[in-house]
Structure formats: structure tokens, C-alpha cells
Motif scaffolding. Structure first.
Motif, PDB file in Angstrom:
ATOM      1  N   MET A  70      -6.779   2.096  -5.240  1.00  0.00           N
ATOM      2  CA  MET A  70      -6.378   2.734  -3.989  1.00  0.00           C
ATOM      3  C   MET A  70      -7.531   2.861  -3.002  1.00  0.00           C
ATOM      4  SD  MET A  70      -4.014   3.739  -2.043  1.00  0.00           S
ATOM      5  CE  MET A  70      -2.782   3.350  -3.231  1.00  0.00           C
ATOM      6  N   GLN A  71      -8.715   3.255  -3.444  1.00  0.00           N
ATOM      7  CA  GLN A  71      -9.826   3.428  -2.501  1.00  0.00           C
ATOM      8  C   GLN A  71     -10.193   2.100  -1.854  1.00  0.00           C
ATOM      9  OE1 GLN A  71     -10.995   6.407  -1.438  1.00  0.00           O
ATOM     10  NE2 GLN A  71     -11.921   5.140   0.131  1.00  0.00           N
ATOM     11  N   LEU A  72     -10.146   1.013  -2.597  1.00  0.00           N
ATOM     12  CA  LEU A  72     -10.414  -0.302  -2.007  1.00  0.00           C
ATOM     13  C   LEU A  72      -9.366  -0.659  -0.962  1.00  0.00           C
ATOM     14  CD1 LEU A  72     -11.422  -2.323  -5.193  1.00  0.00           C
ATOM     15  CD2 LEU A  72     -12.927  -1.514  -3.356  1.00  0.00           C
ATOM     16  N   LEU A  73      -8.111  -0.350  -1.239  1.00  0.00           N
ATOM     17  CA  LEU A  73      -7.040  -0.631  -0.286  1.00  0.00           C
ATOM     18  C   LEU A  73      -7.171   0.221   0.970  1.00  0.00           C
ATOM     19  CD1 LEU A  73      -4.048  -0.936  -2.763  1.00  0.00           C
ATOM     20  CD2 LEU A  73      -5.316  -2.794  -1.662  1.00  0.00           C
ATOM     21  N   VAL A  74      -7.538   1.477   0.797  1.00  0.00           N
ATOM     22  CA  VAL A  74      -7.738   2.372   1.946  1.00  0.00           C
ATOM     23  C   VAL A  74      -8.921   1.874   2.777  1.00  0.00           C
ATOM     24  CG1 VAL A  74      -8.468   4.702   2.617  1.00  0.00           C
ATOM     25  CG2 VAL A  74      -6.636   4.388   0.939  1.00  0.00           C
TER      26      VAL A  74
ATOM     27  N   PHE B 155      -4.856   8.871   4.538  1.00  0.00           N
ATOM     28  CA  PHE B 155      -5.925   8.353   3.685  1.00  0.00           C
ATOM     29  C   PHE B 155      -6.728   9.455   3.017  1.00  0.00           C
ATOM     30  CE2 PHE B 155      -6.220   4.334   6.540  1.00  0.00           C
ATOM     31  CZ  PHE B 155      -5.019   3.890   6.038  1.00  0.00           C
ATOM     32  N   LEU B 156      -6.781  10.618   3.654  1.00  0.00           N
ATOM     33  CA  LEU B 156      -7.537  11.728   3.067  1.00  0.00           C
ATOM     34  C   LEU B 156      -6.961  12.152   1.720  1.00  0.00           C
ATOM     35  CD1 LEU B 156      -8.269  13.918   6.198  1.00  0.00           C
ATOM     36  CD2 LEU B 156      -9.756  12.243   5.092  1.00  0.00           C
ATOM     37  N   MET B 157      -5.665  11.942   1.539  1.00  0.00           N
ATOM     38  CA  MET B 157      -5.033  12.309   0.269  1.00  0.00           C
ATOM     39  C   MET B 157      -5.499  11.423  -0.875  1.00  0.00           C
ATOM     40  SD  MET B 157      -1.123  13.278   1.336  1.00  0.00           S
ATOM     41  CE  MET B 157      -0.723  11.744   2.153  1.00  0.00           C
ATOM     42  N   PHE B 158      -6.114  10.292  -0.564  1.00  0.00           N
ATOM     43  CA  PHE B 158      -6.527   9.347  -1.585  1.00  0.00           C
ATOM     44  C   PHE B 158      -8.047   9.180  -1.673  1.00  0.00           C
ATOM     45  CE2 PHE B 158      -2.178   8.438  -0.510  1.00  0.00           C
ATOM     46  CZ  PHE B 158      -1.592   8.374  -1.754  1.00  0.00           C
ATOM     47  N   GLN B 159      -8.763  10.112  -1.049  1.00  0.00           N
ATOM     48  CA  GLN B 159     -10.216  10.087  -1.152  1.00  0.00           C
ATOM     49  C   GLN B 159     -10.623  10.583  -2.542  1.00  0.00           C
ATOM     50  OE1 GLN B 159     -12.523   9.053   1.189  1.00  0.00           O
ATOM     51  NE2 GLN B 159     -10.717   8.299   2.253  1.00  0.00           N
ATOM     52  N   PRO B 160     -11.666   9.993  -3.089  1.00  0.00           N
ATOM     53  CA  PRO B 160     -12.115  10.466  -4.402  1.00  0.00           C
ATOM     54  C   PRO B 160     -12.559  11.934  -4.325  1.00  0.00           C
ATOM     55  CG  PRO B 160     -13.534   8.686  -3.584  1.00  0.00           C
ATOM     56  CD  PRO B 160     -12.479   8.930  -2.569  1.00  0.00           C
ATOM     57  N   VAL B 161     -12.273  12.660  -5.345  1.00  0.00           N
ATOM     58  CA  VAL B 161     -12.644  14.072  -5.411  1.00  0.00           C
ATOM     59  C   VAL B 161     -14.106  14.165  -5.848  1.00  0.00           C
ATOM     60  CG1 VAL B 161     -12.161  16.283  -6.513  1.00  0.00           C
ATOM     61  CG2 VAL B 161     -10.291  14.704  -5.978  1.00  0.00           C
ATOM     62  N   SER B 162     -14.890  14.890  -5.070  1.00  0.00           N
ATOM     63  CA  SER B 162     -16.305  15.071  -5.403  1.00  0.00           C
ATOM     64  C   SER B 162     -16.447  16.141  -6.468  1.00  0.00           C
ATOM     65  CB  SER B 162     -17.096  15.498  -4.162  1.00  0.00           C
ATOM     66  OG  SER B 162     -16.983  14.533  -3.158  1.00  0.00           O
ATOM     67  N   PRO B 163     -17.340  15.918  -7.421  1.00  0.00           N
ATOM     68  CA  PRO B 163     -17.536  16.956  -8.448  1.00  0.00           C
ATOM     69  C   PRO B 163     -18.132  18.218  -7.833  1.00  0.00           C
ATOM     70  CG  PRO B 163     -19.026  15.073  -8.799  1.00  0.00           C
ATOM     71  CD  PRO B 163     -18.170  14.760  -7.619  1.00  0.00           C
ATOM     72  N   ALA B 164     -17.697  19.356  -8.316  1.00  0.00           N
ATOM     73  CA  ALA B 164     -18.144  20.642  -7.755  1.00  0.00           C
ATOM     74  C   ALA B 164     -19.522  21.002  -8.216  1.00  0.00           C
ATOM     75  CB  ALA B 164     -17.173  21.741  -8.150  1.00  0.00           C
TER      76      ALA B 164
ATOM     77  N   ARG C  14       0.805  -1.221   0.000  1.00  0.00           N
ATOM     78  CA  ARG C  14       0.000   0.000   0.000  1.00  0.00           C
ATOM     79  C   ARG C  14       0.837   1.270   0.000  1.00  0.00           C
ATOM     80  NH1 ARG C  14      -3.601  -2.828   4.499  1.00  0.00           N
ATOM     81  NH2 ARG C  14      -4.900  -4.100   3.142  1.00  0.00           N
ATOM     82  N   PHE C  15       1.800   1.355   0.895  1.00  0.00           N
ATOM     83  CA  PHE C  15       2.592   2.580   0.957  1.00  0.00           C
ATOM     84  C   PHE C  15       3.402   2.804  -0.318  1.00  0.00           C
ATOM     85  CE2 PHE C  15       2.652   2.584   5.887  1.00  0.00           C
ATOM     86  CZ  PHE C  15       1.353   3.059   5.899  1.00  0.00           C
ATOM     87  N   PRO C  16       4.037   1.780  -0.894  1.00  0.00           N
ATOM     88  CA  PRO C  16       4.719   2.020  -2.166  1.00  0.00           C
ATOM     89  C   PRO C  16       3.759   2.502  -3.259  1.00  0.00           C
ATOM     90  CG  PRO C  16       5.521  -0.015  -1.191  1.00  0.00           C
ATOM     91  CD  PRO C  16       4.340   0.429  -0.365  1.00  0.00           C
TER      92      PRO C  16
ATOM     93  N   MET D  30       1.004   4.187  -2.737  1.00  0.00           N
ATOM     94  CA  MET D  30       0.657   5.568  -2.404  1.00  0.00           C
ATOM     95  C   MET D  30       1.780   6.515  -2.807  1.00  0.00           C
ATOM     96  SD  MET D  30      -1.101   5.185   1.327  1.00  0.00           S
ATOM     97  CE  MET D  30      -2.796   4.671   1.509  1.00  0.00           C
ATOM     98  N   ALA D  31       3.020   6.103  -2.588  1.00  0.00           N
ATOM     99  CA  ALA D  31       4.170   6.940  -2.943  1.00  0.00           C
ATOM    100  C   ALA D  31       4.215   7.216  -4.437  1.00  0.00           C
ATOM    101  CB  ALA D  31       5.471   6.282  -2.481  1.00  0.00           C
ATOM    102  N   GLN D  32       3.647   6.305  -5.215  1.00  0.00           N
ATOM    103  CA  GLN D  32       3.607   6.478  -6.673  1.00  0.00           C
ATOM    104  C   GLN D  32       2.346   7.208  -7.120  1.00  0.00           C
ATOM    105  OE1 GLN D  32       4.101   2.537  -8.283  1.00  0.00           O
ATOM    106  NE2 GLN D  32       6.179   2.354  -7.490  1.00  0.00           N
ATOM    107  N   GLY D  33       1.550   7.673  -6.167  1.00  0.00           N
ATOM    108  CA  GLY D  33       0.364   8.447  -6.509  1.00  0.00           C
ATOM    109  C   GLY D  33      -0.934   7.679  -6.481  1.00  0.00           C
ATOM    110  N   GLY D  34      -0.880   6.382  -6.168  1.00  0.00           N
ATOM    111  CA  GLY D  34      -2.094   5.582  -6.122  1.00  0.00           C
ATOM    112  C   GLY D  34      -2.514   5.114  -7.498  1.00  0.00           C
ATOM    113  N   ASN D  35      -3.623   4.412  -7.523  1.00  0.00           N
ATOM    114  CA  ASN D  35      -4.198   3.944  -8.785  1.00  0.00           C
ATOM    115  C   ASN D  35      -5.676   3.677  -8.563  1.00  0.00           C
ATOM    116  OD1 ASN D  35      -4.533   1.335  -7.685  1.00  0.00           O
ATOM    117  ND2 ASN D  35      -2.532   0.674  -8.419  1.00  0.00           N
ATOM    118  N   ALA D  36      -6.301   3.005  -9.518  1.00  0.00           N
ATOM    119  CA  ALA D  36      -7.740   2.765  -9.433  1.00  0.00           C
ATOM    120  C   ALA D  36      -8.129   1.901  -8.233  1.00  0.00           C
ATOM    121  CB  ALA D  36      -8.228   2.118 -10.725  1.00  0.00           C
TER     122      ALA D  36
END
Length: 100
Positions: A27-31, A91-100, A15-17, A19-25
Motif C-alpha cells: 500500500m505505501q508504494l501504491l500511495v 492517503f493519511l489512513m495508510f501511512q505507516p504508524v511510527s513507533p511511540a 488501489r481503491f479496492p 484500500m477498501a480491504q484495509g491495504g496490504n504490504a
């Protein structure tokens, strides 16, 4: 202990490696998985605390369980810091961004 070691292994090796690479699709399941594990750790540590508090030993042998309880409390403090750092910051850094 086995669950904690498994949790830490998954964090350090996968997980941490990722995350260090920016995550992927995934990531939310892992978090979500890590947060569920954190919740289970809370249940397990509460059960262990109850067992330690229920422990009855002869007066002459009180020093050992007292030392175990002190060590256990120190462990709980460190575990709480670990969980808070991940759940409330990382984990907050990898939360999905909500549309504005």
C-alpha cells in the motif's frame, strides 16, 4: 489526458479496492506512486495553462478559446479537489504508524 485516464483506472480498479480491504504490504508504494502522479499532473496542467494563455486567435474567434479557458479552469478546480481529498485525507489512513 492519457495519463489522467491511466491514473483513474489504476485508482478505480486496483488501489481503491485494495484500500477498501484495509491495504496490504504494498500500500505505501501504491500511495507514493499516486502522489508522484499527482505532482506530475500539476506540472502538466501548468504547461497546458501556459499554452492556453499564449494562444492568439483573431478577435472574431475569441468566443471558442474563452469557453475552453472557462472549462479548463473548472477542470483544474475539480482536479485540485480530487488531489486534496486523496493526499490530505485518504492517503493519511495508510501511512505507516511510527513507533511511540
Amino acid at each position: 489526458m492519457d495519463e489522467l485516464e491511466g491514473h483513474m483506472f489504476k485508482e478505480e480498479m486496483r488501489r481503491f479496492p485494495m484500500m477498501a480491504q484495509g491495504g496490504n504490504a504494498l500500500m505505501q508504494l501504491l500511495v507514493d506512486d499516486m502522489m508522484q502522479e499527482h505532482a506530475r499532473h500539476g506540472v502538466d496542467t501548468a504547461a497546458m495553462t501556459a499554452r492556453l494563455n499564449a494562444l492568439v486567435v483573431p478577435q472574431a474567434q475569441q468566443a471558442t478559446p474563452a469557453a475552453v479557458k472557462v472549462g479548463w479552469q473548472a477542470f483544474l478546480v475539480e482536479l485540485a479537489k480530487h488531489v486534496a481529498a486523496e493526499d490530505d485525507a485518504l492517503f493519511l489512513m495508510f501511512q505507516p504508524v511510527s513507533p511511540a
